[in-house]
Design a protein around this motif. Structure first.
Motif, PDB file in Angstrom:
ATOM      1  N   ALA A  37     -45.334 -40.808 -21.336  1.00  0.00           N
ATOM      2  CA  ALA A  37     -45.835 -41.805 -22.307  1.00  0.00           C
ATOM      3  C   ALA A  37     -45.867 -43.193 -21.664  1.00  0.00           C
ATOM      4  CB  ALA A  37     -44.931 -41.818 -23.535  1.00  0.00           C
ATOM      5  N   MET A  38     -44.837 -43.495 -20.848  1.00  0.00           N
ATOM      6  CA  MET A  38     -44.813 -44.809 -20.200  1.00  0.00           C
ATOM      7  C   MET A  38     -46.048 -45.006 -19.347  1.00  0.00           C
ATOM      8  SD  MET A  38     -42.228 -46.426 -17.385  1.00  0.00           S
ATOM      9  CE  MET A  38     -42.913 -47.545 -16.139  1.00  0.00           C
ATOM     10  N   TYR A  39     -46.321 -44.012 -18.473  1.00  0.00           N
ATOM     11  CA  TYR A  39     -47.438 -44.206 -17.550  1.00  0.00           C
ATOM     12  C   TYR A  39     -48.794 -44.117 -18.249  1.00  0.00           C
ATOM     13  CZ  TYR A  39     -44.566 -44.965 -13.533  1.00  0.00           C
ATOM     14  OH  TYR A  39     -43.675 -45.556 -12.657  1.00  0.00           O
ATOM     15  N   LEU A  40     -48.862 -43.392 -19.356  1.00  0.00           N
ATOM     16  CA  LEU A  40     -50.111 -43.336 -20.122  1.00  0.00           C
ATOM     17  C   LEU A  40     -50.410 -44.724 -20.704  1.00  0.00           C
ATOM     18  CD1 LEU A  40     -52.098 -41.047 -20.815  1.00  0.00           C
ATOM     19  CD2 LEU A  40     -50.928 -40.812 -23.008  1.00  0.00           C
ATOM     20  N   MET A  41     -49.362 -45.331 -21.298  1.00  0.00           N
ATOM     21  CA  MET A  41     -49.523 -46.664 -21.883  1.00  0.00           C
ATOM     22  C   MET A  41     -49.760 -47.709 -20.790  1.00  0.00           C
ATOM     23  SD  MET A  41     -46.503 -46.501 -24.732  1.00  0.00           S
ATOM     24  CE  MET A  41     -46.657 -48.204 -25.281  1.00  0.00           C
ATOM     25  N   LEU A  42     -49.055 -47.527 -19.686  1.00  0.00           N
ATOM     26  CA  LEU A  42     -49.164 -48.500 -18.593  1.00  0.00           C
ATOM     27  C   LEU A  42     -50.573 -48.477 -17.993  1.00  0.00           C
ATOM     28  CD1 LEU A  42     -47.200 -50.449 -17.132  1.00  0.00           C
ATOM     29  CD2 LEU A  42     -46.943 -48.690 -15.394  1.00  0.00           C
ATOM     30  N   VAL A  43     -51.089 -47.282 -17.744  1.00  0.00           N
ATOM     31  CA  VAL A  43     -52.448 -47.154 -17.185  1.00  0.00           C
ATOM     32  C   VAL A  43     -53.474 -47.744 -18.158  1.00  0.00           C
ATOM     33  CG1 VAL A  43     -54.252 -45.461 -16.633  1.00  0.00           C
ATOM     34  CG2 VAL A  43     -51.972 -45.221 -15.630  1.00  0.00           C
TER      35      VAL A  43
ATOM     36  N   THR B  16     -44.818 -52.822 -23.813  1.00  0.00           N
ATOM     37  CA  THR B  16     -44.127 -51.758 -24.567  1.00  0.00           C
ATOM     38  C   THR B  16     -44.126 -50.431 -23.805  1.00  0.00           C
ATOM     39  OG1 THR B  16     -46.209 -51.320 -25.695  1.00  0.00           O
ATOM     40  CG2 THR B  16     -44.646 -52.743 -26.828  1.00  0.00           C
ATOM     41  N   SER B  17     -44.890 -50.337 -22.729  1.00  0.00           N
ATOM     42  CA  SER B  17     -44.953 -49.057 -21.998  1.00  0.00           C
ATOM     43  C   SER B  17     -43.588 -48.664 -21.445  1.00  0.00           C
ATOM     44  CB  SER B  17     -45.956 -49.150 -20.844  1.00  0.00           C
ATOM     45  OG  SER B  17     -45.481 -50.036 -19.834  1.00  0.00           O
ATOM     46  N   PHE B  18     -42.700 -49.650 -21.220  1.00  0.00           N
ATOM     47  CA  PHE B  18     -41.383 -49.314 -20.644  1.00  0.00           C
ATOM     48  C   PHE B  18     -40.432 -48.729 -21.691  1.00  0.00           C
ATOM     49  CE2 PHE B  18     -41.816 -50.682 -16.352  1.00  0.00           C
ATOM     50  CZ  PHE B  18     -42.850 -51.609 -16.395  1.00  0.00           C
ATOM     51  N   THR B  68     -40.217 -57.223 -21.100  1.00  0.00           N
ATOM     52  CA  THR B  68     -40.297 -56.273 -19.974  1.00  0.00           C
ATOM     53  C   THR B  68     -39.067 -56.380 -19.082  1.00  0.00           C
ATOM     54  OG1 THR B  68     -42.700 -56.549 -20.005  1.00  0.00           O
ATOM     55  CG2 THR B  68     -41.759 -55.513 -18.067  1.00  0.00           C
ATOM     56  N   LEU B  69     -38.590 -57.604 -18.887  1.00  0.00           N
ATOM     57  CA  LEU B  69     -37.398 -57.821 -18.043  1.00  0.00           C
ATOM     58  C   LEU B  69     -36.198 -57.080 -18.626  1.00  0.00           C
ATOM     59  CD1 LEU B  69     -36.149 -59.255 -15.605  1.00  0.00           C
ATOM     60  CD2 LEU B  69     -35.693 -61.233 -17.073  1.00  0.00           C
ATOM     61  N   LEU B  70     -36.042 -57.175 -19.938  1.00  0.00           N
ATOM     62  CA  LEU B  70     -34.930 -56.491 -20.610  1.00  0.00           C
ATOM     63  C   LEU B  70     -35.058 -54.973 -20.420  1.00  0.00           C
ATOM     64  CD1 LEU B  70     -32.483 -56.637 -22.565  1.00  0.00           C
ATOM     65  CD2 LEU B  70     -34.132 -56.389 -24.435  1.00  0.00           C
ATOM     66  N   LEU B  71     -36.240 -54.423 -20.712  1.00  0.00           N
ATOM     67  CA  LEU B  71     -36.439 -52.970 -20.642  1.00  0.00           C
ATOM     68  C   LEU B  71     -36.289 -52.459 -19.209  1.00  0.00           C
ATOM     69  CD1 LEU B  71     -39.508 -52.633 -23.058  1.00  0.00           C
ATOM     70  CD2 LEU B  71     -37.116 -52.073 -23.558  1.00  0.00           C
ATOM     71  N   ALA B  72     -36.932 -53.136 -18.257  1.00  0.00           N
ATOM     72  CA  ALA B  72     -36.877 -52.681 -16.859  1.00  0.00           C
ATOM     73  C   ALA B  72     -35.460 -52.801 -16.303  1.00  0.00           C
ATOM     74  CB  ALA B  72     -37.858 -53.488 -16.007  1.00  0.00           C
ATOM     75  N   SER B  73     -34.722 -53.802 -16.767  1.00  0.00           N
ATOM     76  CA  SER B  73     -33.333 -53.981 -16.275  1.00  0.00           C
ATOM     77  C   SER B  73     -32.448 -52.832 -16.733  1.00  0.00           C
ATOM     78  CB  SER B  73     -32.770 -55.312 -16.773  1.00  0.00           C
ATOM     79  OG  SER B  73     -33.587 -56.381 -16.343  1.00  0.00           O
ATOM     80  N   ILE B  74     -32.683 -52.336 -17.940  1.00  0.00           N
ATOM     81  CA  ILE B  74     -31.895 -51.194 -18.448  1.00  0.00           C
ATOM     82  C   ILE B  74     -32.096 -49.988 -17.527  1.00  0.00           C
ATOM     83  CG2 ILE B  74     -31.678 -49.516 -20.329  1.00  0.00           C
ATOM     84  CD1 ILE B  74     -32.435 -51.825 -22.281  1.00  0.00           C
TER      85      ILE B  74
END
Lengths: 90, 90
Positions: A37-43, B16-18, B68-74
């Motif tokens: 889901a992450m990469y689908l949304m990211l793309v 939100t993708s993260f 994004t910083l919060l999510l990616a840091s987790i």
């Protein structure tokens, strides 16, 4: 440090950050803990940024998101293959 | 579809993708196929975007990159914990 320089550094880091994941994924073929889901949304999001950049004629946005789109798509395809190969999402 | 709207949609999707990855990682505790280098570079890059947005006083950039910083840091911390717990990088 000019603000522009900060922007270029940020763009370089966030764009190239997907490279180690692509290398790891191609090397190991393992995508189990990666979220489809992450990469689908990211793309989808990065493709939208690319369209946004094209509409504005903003080359930095087009370049950064074009590269990210390529890298993130590779990971998405690898994850899709793993799901299709029956290794059910854990 | 105004260009601005496209920008907001892109920002929403990439930010939100993260979230699905964070949920998956917290649920499974599994980060084996996730690249530590990716999230290290990503966190550094997103933090730089945050500084860039603060310098420009651009609230959308600050908001998107703050989340994004919060999510990616987790995810980075979870991956770091797994490495430290001795499950060597495959």
């Amino acid at each position: 440090m000019t603000t522009d320089l900060l922007g270029y550094i940020a763009a370089f880091l966030t764009t190239t950050s997907f490279l180690p994941q692509v290398i790891r994924t191609l090397r190991t073929g393992d995508t189990r803990s990666i979220s489809f889901a992450m990469y689908l949304m990211l793309v989808a999001g990065v493709a939208t940024w690319l369209a946004y950049g094209l509409l504005l004629g903003a080359l930095p946005i087009v370049l950064a998101n074009g590269i990210t789109l390529l890298l993130a798509s590779i990971i998405l395809v690898m994850k899709w293959r793993e799901i299709r190969a029956g290794r059910k999402e854990s």
